[in-house]
Design a protein around this motif. Structure first.
Motif, PDB file in Angstrom:
ATOM      1  N   LYS A   8       1.110  -1.274   0.159  1.00 12.00           N
ATOM      2  CA  LYS A   8      -0.224  -0.315   0.054  1.00 12.00           C
ATOM      3  C   LYS A   8       0.991   1.421  -0.015  1.00 12.00           C
ATOM      4  CE  LYS A   8      -0.243  -0.286   5.002  1.00 12.00           C
ATOM      5  NZ  LYS A   8      -1.845  -0.242   5.745  1.00 12.00           N
ATOM      6  N   VAL A   9       0.086   2.078  -0.261  1.00 16.08           N
ATOM      7  CA  VAL A   9       1.106   3.573  -0.191  1.00 16.08           C
ATOM      8  C   VAL A   9       0.432   4.373   1.022  1.00 16.08           C
ATOM      9  CG1 VAL A   9       0.890   5.599  -1.717  1.00 16.08           C
ATOM     10  CG2 VAL A   9       1.218   3.789  -2.501  1.00 16.08           C
ATOM     11  N   LEU A  10       1.633   4.854   1.443  1.00 12.48           N
ATOM     12  CA  LEU A  10       1.481   5.210   2.232  1.00 12.48           C
ATOM     13  C   LEU A  10       1.387   6.953   2.774  1.00 12.48           C
ATOM     14  CD1 LEU A  10       3.910   3.191   5.518  1.00 12.48           C
ATOM     15  CD2 LEU A  10       1.230   2.797   5.324  1.00 12.48           C
ATOM     16  N   ASP A  11       1.640   7.379   2.303  1.00 13.02           N
ATOM     17  CA  ASP A  11       1.855   9.383   1.737  1.00 13.02           C
ATOM     18  C   ASP A  11       2.141   9.002   0.141  1.00 13.02           C
ATOM     19  OD1 ASP A  11       1.987  12.021   3.202  1.00 13.02           O
ATOM     20  OD2 ASP A  11       4.597  11.208   2.220  1.00 13.02           O
ATOM     21  N   VAL A  12       1.728  10.421  -0.357  1.00 11.86           N
ATOM     22  CA  VAL A  12       1.928  10.627  -0.817  1.00 11.86           C
ATOM     23  C   VAL A  12       2.247  12.225  -1.212  1.00 11.86           C
ATOM     24  CG1 VAL A  12       0.819  11.174  -4.211  1.00 11.86           C
ATOM     25  CG2 VAL A  12       0.296   9.601  -3.082  1.00 11.86           C
ATOM     26  N   GLN A  13       3.946  12.890  -1.580  1.00 14.59           N
ATOM     27  CA  GLN A  13       3.985  14.248  -1.880  1.00 14.59           C
ATOM     28  C   GLN A  13       4.326  14.902  -3.287  1.00 14.59           C
ATOM     29  OE1 GLN A  13       7.661  14.353   0.672  1.00 14.59           O
ATOM     30  NE2 GLN A  13       6.198  13.679   2.332  1.00 14.59           N
ATOM     31  N   MET A  14       4.745  16.164  -3.412  1.00 15.40           N
ATOM     32  CA  MET A  14       4.433  16.277  -5.014  1.00 15.40           C
ATOM     33  C   MET A  14       5.688  15.688  -5.777  1.00 15.40           C
ATOM     34  SD  MET A  14       4.956  20.592  -5.432  1.00 15.40           S
ATOM     35  CE  MET A  14       7.172  20.217  -5.768  1.00 15.40           C
TER      36      MET A  14
ATOM     37  N   SER B 191      -7.030   6.269  -6.475  1.00 14.47           N
ATOM     38  CA  SER B 191      -8.004   4.899  -6.900  1.00 14.47           C
ATOM     39  C   SER B 191      -8.133   3.601  -6.085  1.00 14.47           C
ATOM     40  CB  SER B 191      -7.995   5.049  -8.182  1.00 14.47           C
ATOM     41  OG  SER B 191      -9.637   4.429  -8.709  1.00 14.47           O
ATOM     42  N   VAL B 192      -6.460   3.140  -6.675  1.00 16.64           N
ATOM     43  CA  VAL B 192      -6.206   1.793  -5.691  1.00 16.64           C
ATOM     44  C   VAL B 192      -5.820   1.607  -4.415  1.00 16.64           C
ATOM     45  CG1 VAL B 192      -4.205   0.585  -5.354  1.00 16.64           C
ATOM     46  CG2 VAL B 192      -4.666   1.132  -7.735  1.00 16.64           C
ATOM     47  N   GLU B 193      -6.254   2.743  -3.483  1.00 18.88           N
ATOM     48  CA  GLU B 193      -5.849   2.847  -1.956  1.00 18.88           C
ATOM     49  C   GLU B 193      -7.140   2.899  -1.650  1.00 18.88           C
ATOM     50  OE1 GLU B 193      -3.552   2.776   0.097  1.00 18.88           O
ATOM     51  OE2 GLU B 193      -2.483   1.702  -2.020  1.00 18.88           O
ATOM     52  N   ALA B 194      -8.332   3.228  -2.661  1.00 18.07           N
ATOM     53  CA  ALA B 194      -9.136   3.717  -2.447  1.00 18.07           C
ATOM     54  C   ALA B 194     -10.181   2.108  -2.365  1.00 18.07           C
ATOM     55  CB  ALA B 194     -10.375   4.461  -3.153  1.00 18.07           C
TER      56      ALA B 194
ATOM     57  N   ARG C 185       7.778  12.872  -4.722  1.00 13.22           N
ATOM     58  CA  ARG C 185       7.784  11.681  -4.151  1.00 13.22           C
ATOM     59  C   ARG C 185       6.219  10.626  -3.815  1.00 13.22           C
ATOM     60  NH1 ARG C 185      12.256  12.655  -0.712  1.00 13.22           N
ATOM     61  NH2 ARG C 185      12.414  14.020  -2.698  1.00 13.22           N
ATOM     62  N   PHE C 186       6.254   9.103  -3.270  1.00 12.93           N
ATOM     63  CA  PHE C 186       5.673   8.521  -2.162  1.00 12.93           C
ATOM     64  C   PHE C 186       5.903   7.523  -1.547  1.00 12.93           C
ATOM     65  CE2 PHE C 186       5.374   6.712  -6.725  1.00 12.93           C
ATOM     66  CZ  PHE C 186       5.788   5.428  -6.996  1.00 12.93           C
ATOM     67  N   THR C 187       4.956   7.201  -0.344  1.00 13.61           N
ATOM     68  CA  THR C 187       5.608   6.609   0.588  1.00 13.61           C
ATOM     69  C   THR C 187       5.330   4.864   0.635  1.00 13.61           C
ATOM     70  OG1 THR C 187       6.827   7.805   1.269  1.00 13.61           O
ATOM     71  CG2 THR C 187       6.646   5.753   2.936  1.00 13.61           C
ATOM     72  N   MET C 188       6.122   3.683   0.062  1.00 10.65           N
ATOM     73  CA  MET C 188       4.539   3.003   0.148  1.00 10.65           C
ATOM     74  C   MET C 188       5.495   1.523   1.342  1.00 10.65           C
ATOM     75  SD  MET C 188       5.642   1.229  -4.028  1.00 10.65           S
ATOM     76  CE  MET C 188       4.107   0.796  -4.211  1.00 10.65           C
ATOM     77  N   GLU C 189       4.204   1.037   1.743  1.00 10.53           N
ATOM     78  CA  GLU C 189       4.167  -0.298   3.146  1.00 10.53           C
ATOM     79  C   GLU C 189       4.424  -1.820   2.545  1.00 10.53           C
ATOM     80  OE1 GLU C 189       4.068   0.156   7.479  1.00 10.53           O
ATOM     81  OE2 GLU C 189       2.200  -0.612   6.528  1.00 10.53           O
ATOM     82  N   TYR C 190       4.825  -2.550   2.536  1.00 12.56           N
ATOM     83  CA  TYR C 190       4.633  -4.168   2.858  1.00 12.56           C
ATOM     84  C   TYR C 190       4.457  -5.035   3.929  1.00 12.56           C
ATOM     85  CZ  TYR C 190       7.636  -1.827  -1.759  1.00 12.56           C
ATOM     86  OH  TYR C 190       8.037  -1.553  -2.352  1.00 12.56           O
ATOM     87  N   HIS C 191       3.804  -5.858   3.980  1.00 11.54           N
ATOM     88  CA  HIS C 191       4.144  -6.679   5.066  1.00 11.54           C
ATOM     89  C   HIS C 191       3.936  -8.651   4.221  1.00 11.54           C
ATOM     90  CE1 HIS C 191       1.315  -4.718   8.277  1.00 11.54           C
ATOM     91  NE2 HIS C 191       2.599  -4.030   8.011  1.00 11.54           N
ATOM     92  N   ILE C 192       4.924  -8.659   4.520  1.00 12.79           N
ATOM     93  CA  ILE C 192       5.295 -10.097   3.926  1.00 12.79           C
ATOM     94  C   ILE C 192       4.652 -11.563   5.228  1.00 12.79           C
ATOM     95  CG2 ILE C 192       6.583 -11.790   2.829  1.00 12.79           C
ATOM     96  CD1 ILE C 192       8.705  -9.892   2.564  1.00 12.79           C
TER      97      ILE C 192
END
Length: 144
Positions: free
Chosen positions: A84-90, A138-141, A92-99
């Motif tokens: 998932k994406v945790l944060d979206v900036q101008m 849209s994906v995060e929704a 960049r964006f930050t993703m998180e993964y759980h395995i």
């Protein structure tokens, strides 16, 4: 497994290969970054980022990545990765993964990555295209 990855809109399944284990008989720590890469690329496909790179020559590079190892993984196993994406900036964006390990029925590993947009033609940082931002939203929704 679904409850372990609730809230992750993109799910990737990866079988553990025998050759990914190290001398201590568990998956080598560096291999997890390849797992994250596979999950990240699947997310990129969902948001059309790979198609966008071909046209705009603007795409993501890793600015930062991290991994927290909670449980060792061994062969044979199948891993399910939630992204998932945790944060979206101008720019960049930050993703998180759980395995999650199918064999253990638990989360084995947690990671993050910050993807910075880069203009490959001009060799400079770039803004995150609006079309890609909207695709992320849209994906995060679709989160559970």
């Amino acid at each position: 497994m679904d409850d372990l990855l609730a809230g992750f809109p993109v799910i990737t399944e990866i079988p553990v290969a025998w050759g990914e284990m190290d001398a201590l008989q568990h998956v080598n720590n560096a291999v997890y970054f390849r797992y994250f890469e596979s999950a990240r690329l699947e997310y990129f496909e969902k948001i059309g980022l790979l198609v966008n790179i071909a046209h705009s020559q603007i795409g993501p590079v890793l600015g930062e990545t991290s991994c927290r190892y909670k449980l060792p993984i061994t062969y044979p196993d199948t891993l399910i990765i939630g992204t998932k994406v945790l944060d979206v900036q101008m720019d960049r964006f930050t993703m998180e993964y759980h395995i999650a390990s199918k064999k253990l029925g638990k989360i084995s590993t947690v990671g993050q990555a910050t993807c910075v947009m880069f203009d490959f033609k001009n060799g400079t940082k770039a803004e995150l295209p609006e079309k890609i931002k909207q695709a992320i939203f849209s994906v995060e929704a679709m989160r559970d």
